[in-house]
Design an enzyme around this catalytic site. Structure first.
Site, PDB file in Angstrom:
ATOM      1  CG  ASP A 194      -1.883   1.143   1.274  1.00 46.01           C
ATOM      2  OD1 ASP A 194      -1.795   2.027   0.387  1.00 46.01           O
ATOM      3  OD2 ASP A 194      -2.739   1.177   2.181  1.00 46.01           O
ATOM      4  CB  SER A 200      -5.258  13.285 -14.485  1.00 46.31           C
ATOM      5  OG  SER A 200      -6.539  13.225 -15.091  1.00 46.31           O
ATOM      6  CE1 TYR A 241      -7.331  10.358  -9.870  1.00 49.49           C
ATOM      7  CE2 TYR A 241      -8.684  11.688 -11.335  1.00 49.49           C
ATOM      8  CZ  TYR A 241      -7.627  10.827 -11.136  1.00 49.49           C
ATOM      9  OH  TYR A 241      -6.857  10.454 -12.209  1.00 49.49           O
ATOM     10  CE  LYS A 268      -3.827  11.123 -10.740  1.00 49.05           C
ATOM     11  NZ  LYS A 268      -2.520  10.444 -10.850  1.00 49.05           N
TER      12      LYS A 268
END
Length: 269
Positions: free
Chosen positions: A68, A145, A158, A162
């Site tokens: 992880d 991204s 998220y 990014k």
């Protein structure tokens, strides 16, 4: 140096570290590196037993680690596996998404996205990046991204993570410009991987879209950009257009556009 020693030295293959290598873009990046003569240290939070033979088929010596990478122990275990060897390429690809409204998400899930995409990635780059700088050579490829260029309604954490990766890559590239170490950020759009399923976005327009890019093509675009030493690359013409539009479109408009793609079907507005 004897002929035997010369032969041994000549046979040493460069080493690449790839995270998030079990599937998707990371898996394809690892295959490209193996094809180009790299040995691999690959890590993911899922088993790598099925992926490993695809890398070895290209002649690579492959070491795997299931860990992880959102945790300090996970990142340290990967660095320990490298064991002081010279890393020629670091493809920091590991990342997680998280769909649905921010206030509807479990906070542990939110922290896992932040700690994987931001904290773990930053920690790994700090460790391996220092070694690269000390040797005066190395190439770093970050998977950012185009999501980082816009506010991500129904994927707020998220997209924000990014945005960090995209911005961080440009800053680090500038800091290392005279060091012999290059930094490239690959900025894909929607890609046909397990990402949307794992993020809980199967019931969204973007999750159900049939126009997602092939991860092999995305990886190839990023890999070639890294080899050229480019600072950044957006994968796909449509995504390039979207990225250009994001630079001149008001944030409120971008947020509403993202909502239409990422809001779960049937949500109460």
């Amino acid at each position: 140096m004897s002929d035997d020693q010369l032969t041994t030295a000549d046979a040493v293959r460069p080493l690449a570290v790839v995270t998030g290598a079990s599937t998707g873009i990371g898996y394809e990046l690892a295959k490209l590196l193996a094809r180009d003569g790299f040995d691999l240290v690959v890590a993911a939070d899922r088993p790598l037993a099925e992926a490993k033979p695809a890398f070895e088929a290209h002649g690579a010596q492959v070491e795997t680690l299931q860990a992880d990478l959102s945790t300090e122990d996970g990142v340290q275990s990967l660095y320990d596996l490298v064991a002081g060897r010279a890393v020629d390429v670091l493809a920091a690809n590991a990342g997680h998404g998280l769909g649905r409204g921010f206030l509807d998400q479990a906070f542990d899930d939110i922290l896992h996205v932040i700690n994987t995409n931001i904290t773990g990635t930053t920690r790994l780059l700090h460790l391996i990046g220092r070694d690269m700088r000390a040797r005066g050579r190395g190439q770093i490829l970050l998977t950012g991204s185009i999501a980082g260029l816009m506010p991500g309604s129904f994927a707020a954490v998220y997209n924000a993570s990014k945005a960090y990766v995209d911005s961080f890559s440009f800053a680090l590239r500038n800091e290392l410009k005279d060091s012999g170490v290059s930094v490239t950020v690959l900025m894909p759009g929607p890609t046909d991987t397990e990402f949307f399923h794992r993020a809980g976005q199967d019931d969204t327009a973007v999750g159900q879209s049939k126009s997602k890019m092939d991860p092999a093509r995305v990886a190839e675009i990023g890999y070639q950009a890294m080899k050229r030493g480019d600072g950044d690359v957006v994968a796909g013409l449509g995504n390039k257009v979207q990225a250009a539009m994001a630079a001149v479109t008001p944030q409120s408009v971008l947020a509403e556009m993202h909502r239409k793609q990422a809001e779960p079907k049937g949500s109460i507005r």
